[in-house]
Structure formats: structure tokens, C-alpha cells
Scaffold this active site. Structure first.
Site, PDB file in Angstrom:
ATOM      1  N   TYR A  75      15.546  29.747   8.140  1.00 60.98           N
ATOM      2  CA  TYR A  75      14.365  30.489   8.566  1.00 60.98           C
ATOM      3  C   TYR A  75      14.210  30.466  10.080  1.00 60.98           C
ATOM      4  O   TYR A  75      14.451  29.435  10.713  1.00 60.98           O
ATOM      5  CB  TYR A  75      13.105  29.858   7.961  1.00 60.98           C
ATOM      6  N   LYS A  91       0.845  -1.207   0.000  1.00 62.48           N
ATOM      7  CA  LYS A  91       0.000   0.000   0.000  1.00 62.48           C
ATOM      8  C   LYS A  91       0.875   1.250   0.000  1.00 62.48           C
ATOM      9  O   LYS A  91       2.074   1.171   0.305  1.00 62.48           O
ATOM     10  CB  LYS A  91      -0.901  -0.033   1.232  1.00 62.48           C
TER      11      LYS A  91
HETATM   12  C1  LIG Z   1       0.014  -2.227   6.486  1.00 62.24           C
HETATM   13  C2  LIG Z   1      -0.609  -3.483   6.925  1.00 62.24           C
HETATM   14  C3  LIG Z   1       0.165  -4.624   7.154  1.00 62.24           C
HETATM   15  C4  LIG Z   1       1.665  -4.617   7.127  1.00 62.24           C
HETATM   16  O1  LIG Z   1       2.110  -3.998   8.328  1.00 62.24           O
HETATM   17  P1  LIG Z   1       3.627  -3.951   8.750  1.00 62.24           P
HETATM   18  O2  LIG Z   1       3.566  -3.631  10.196  1.00 62.24           O
HETATM   19  O3  LIG Z   1       4.271  -2.879   7.940  1.00 62.24           O
HETATM   20  O4  LIG Z   1       4.207  -5.282   8.479  1.00 62.24           O
HETATM   21  C5  LIG Z   1      -0.494  -5.797   7.458  1.00 62.24           C
HETATM   22  N1  LIG Z   1      -1.838  -5.825   7.552  1.00 62.24           N
HETATM   23  C6  LIG Z   1      -2.609  -4.740   7.369  1.00 62.24           C
HETATM   24  C7  LIG Z   1      -4.063  -4.835   7.494  1.00 62.24           C
HETATM   25  C8  LIG Z   1      -2.020  -3.543   7.058  1.00 62.24           C
HETATM   26  O5  LIG Z   1      -2.783  -2.461   6.869  1.00 62.24           O
END
Ligand SMILES: *Cc1c(COP(=O)(O)O)cnc(C)c1O
Length: 376
Positions: free
Chosen positions: A264, A42
Site C-alpha cells: 500500500y 499484567k
Molecule cells: C509493570 C510493573 C513492574 C514490572 O516492570 P518491569 O520494568 O517490566 O520489570 C513492576 N512494578 C509495577 C508497579 C509495574 O506496573
């Protein structure tokens, strides 16, 4: 990813190390102990670039992919993905046609989405999400049992999996995570679903909790694949390697006098005559402004602190006294902002109370991603 190929090569680039990716996948496989890998890709593969990461993972034999939305799922199909794709996010009505068109597996995590899946007018593979304590998405066990029954009456929806997500799998205290797994397994047995594909483990659980992967159909690692630990204990218990290396250049070196300020807001001031390097990277690239006066960068294998506020396109670092080890730094020198030979995303993130994932997912389209592949 920047779509632009015009113009000169960028000063700032993200190197994506496919050898490190394969190393991390091997490690995930050892922890998974036979469970299939559903790689979490994702948010553009945690910012690394799905167009680079996904083909490499497919070539390495990953069995499935997890994404946040039907949009992301469609993008993977357009990259040629043939493996199952599970959308972790909740099924919503407007997206139902896309699940059919792109053959995406749907998550149902509420009574409303059970009804939606039930009413599907074409084949739809469904994973029921059980809420065991995260309270984000998911049906509490009672409702999940009802949801499963309801889906079984549906002409087009088919039950392809049941799963849950853990809230504390990357912490030293695993009592809550164990409790969540017990609730999940009690549901699974009670509802007579032991033959249905199940999955529980994210990276933390894969590394720390055997019962989250042992005998399960799938595991769902994300951070482990990218070499991004989220906590001290996860960093210590695994030997993952960072896949992302964010590299830029020194564009200017100057000396400032005692009492002078940098950037800044004048939040950094020289106590003694100090050499300052200006680096081509800023929050417009996704390098967090929260690292102002907190983060470090590496030049020639040595780390230097960020001096003053990170700007949109540039940041400054303190190279030390004019006669110090930083005196040999010159414009054009390579700068590692995170990754191999520089501060890890974990160290960098910790300095500003960020999560390591924020560093990679925050990289903007301006940053070109390049695959680096050194094969043995
Ligand atoms: C993002 C996600 C994962 C992977 O999580 P990590 O902690 O990065 O391994 C697994 N399951 C779901 C539902 C997620 O949203």
C-alpha cells in the site's frame, strides 16, 4: 489467546519458551538476593499468555504475582493461583467486592483510596504506594504517613506492604532513581515501618540498583522474566533470553522489476530486479505497522528487511537480487519475526522507536501461544 480450536493449525504462532523463562527467573533470583519474587504478569503476562506463564512460574516457586487490575487478579485466581496477588492499579469502589471475593491485595495510592480501604466491610490487605517522583499513583510521604495511621484505625483493612515505583531504573544515569529510593527509605524509617514488607525494584532496578532489592521483602520483575530488555544498558548488564518466538511462513515468492513498488502507498520501490517474499503476519496479529520499511525478519538464519507497509494480515520482505543468498527461499519456509534465531524484540522495537514490551503486549487474540519446554 484465541479460544478457537477449530480449523487448521495457524501459519503464525507464538512459541513460549519455558526453559528461557526459568533461566530468566534464575537470573532474577540471583539479582534479588533473597527477596521474594512478585512476578509482574499484567497484560496477559506481557502478551505471552497467563495460562502458560503463570503455571510455569508457580511450578518454579515464584512467591507472588502483580497485575494491573482486579479483573486480571480474578483471572489468575481462576487459573488456580494460591499465592498473594497484588493489584498495582489504584483501588476503585466498584472493584472492592472483587478484592474480597478473589482475595486480592489492594494498592492505595491516593487519599481517596485510603478512605475507601478504611471503610472496607470485610478483610482487605493493603499495600500503601508512596509517590517518590513518578507522579502516576502514590501518596507523597506526608500523606502516606497519615494514610498508614488511618488504615491502622480501620476494622478490616490491614497494612500488608509499602512500596514505590521508579521512573528511570533502566537508564545509565541512576541519580533520580537513587533519590527516589532515599525518599522512600526516609519515609519508611520516619514512619516506623521498617518491619512492614516493602518493595521497590522492577527489572531495571533489580539489574542496576542493589539498594532497590537488598534486604527488601519483595522485588517485582516483569521484562527480565520475559527476556525483554528496554534499553541498551539493561541488555548489556543481563543475560536474559527471549521467551517469545514469533514464527510464521513464507506464503509466496516473486520477482519484481526495477522501478516496481511493493504494498500500500508504494512506499518501497525496487532499484534493481528484486525477489520479494510475502509472509503471513500483519498488524491484525499485532505485528506493528510502524515496522514498515524498518523491521527485519529471519528466514533460514539470515535477516531480510521489510519492504513497504505492513498490511493487516501480511507483510513483504526484500530477499535481494535474484542471484543473491535469498534465492533459495521458498513458500512454506519458516520465518522468525522476533525471538531466538531472529531479530530480538529489542532490536525490532528500536528500529521503529517502540518499546520491546509493545511487541509482545500488542499480539492479538489471533495469535496462538504454544508452550515449548525443553528440560535438561
Ligand atoms: C509493570 C510493573 C513492574 C514490572 O516492570 P518491569 O520494568 O517490566 O520489570 C513492576 N512494578 C509495577 C508497579 C509495574 O506496573
Amino acid at each position: 489467546m484465541s479460544k478457537s480450536t477449530a480449523g487448521p493449525p495457524p501459519l503464525l504462532r507464538a512459541e513460549i519458551d519455558l526453559k528461557a523463562l526459568r533461566h530468566n527467573l534464575d537470573q532474577a533470583r540471583r539479582f534479588a538476593d533473597g527477596a521474594r519474587i512478585m512476578a509482574a504478569v499484567k497484560a496477559n503476562a506481557y502478551g505471552h499468555g497467563v495460562n502458560i506463564i503463570v503455571p510455569a512460574l508457580r511450578e518454579a516457586g515464584v512467591e507472588g504475582f502483580g497485575v494491573a487490575s482486579a479483573r486480571e487478579g480474578a483471572e489468575l485466581r481462576e487459573l488456580g493461583v494460591k499465592e498473594p496477588i497484588l493489584v498495582f492499579g489504584e483501588l476503585v469502589r466498584e472493584h472492592l467486592p472483587a478484592y474480597h471475593e478473589f482475595e486480592l491485595d489492594a494498592t492505595v495510592g491516593s487519599p481517596e483510596s485510603v478512605e475507601l480501604a478504611h471503610s472496607a466491610t470485610a478483610q482487605l490487605r493493603v499495600h500503601v504506594k508512596v509517590d517518590t517522583g513518578m507522579h502516576r499513583l502514590g501518596l507523597v510521604p506526608e500523606d502516606a504517613a497519615r494514610g498508614v495511621d488511618r488504615l491502622r484505625e480501620s476494622p478490616h483493612a490491614s497494612l500488608a506492604g509499602i512500596w514505590t515505583h521508579l521512573a528511570t531504573s533502566d537508564e545509565p544515569d541512576l541519580r533520580f532513581a537513587r533519590r527516589q529510593i532515599e525518599i522512600f527509605d526516609a519515609f519508611r524509617t520516619g514512619a516506623g515501618l521498617t518491619e512492614i514488607d516493602d518493595h521497590v525494584a522492577n527489572s531495571g532496578a533489580l539489574i542496576q540498583l542493589r539498594e532497590a532489592s537488598d534486604g527488601r521483602a519483595w522485588v517485582r520483575p516483569g521484562g527480565l522474566l520475559y527476556g525483554l530488555p528496554t534499553t541498551e544498558i539493561i541488555a548489556a548488564k543481563s543475560s536474559m533470553k527471549p521467551v517469545l518466538r514469533l514464527v510464521s511462513r513464507v506464503v509466496r515468492v516473486q520477482q519484481v522489476a526495477a522501478g516496481d513498488s511493493v504494498s500500500y502507498g508504494r512506499s518501497w520501490r525496487a532499484e534493481v530486479p528484486t525477489v520479494i517474499a510475502t509472509i503471513a503476519a500483519g498488524y491484525g496479529d499485532g505485528f506493528p505497522r510502524a515496522l514498515s520499511n524498518r523491521g527485519h525478519v529471519a528466514i533460514g538464519g539470515r535477516q531480510y528487511p521489510i519492504a513497504g507497509r505492513v498490511c493487516m494480515d501480511m507483510l513483504m520482505v526484500n530477499l535481494g537480487r535474484p542471484d543473491g543468498p535469498g534465492r533459495s527461499v521458498r513458500p512454506g519456509d519458516e520465518v522468525v519475526l522476533t525471538g531466538h534465531d531472529g531479530p530480538s524484540a529489542f532490536e525490532q522495537a528500536r528500529a521503529a522507536n517502540l518499546l520491546s514490551y509493545e511487541l509482545s503486549t500488542g499480539l492479538t487474540e489471533r495469535v496462538q501461544r504454544y508452550a515449548i519446554d525443553v528440560r535438561d
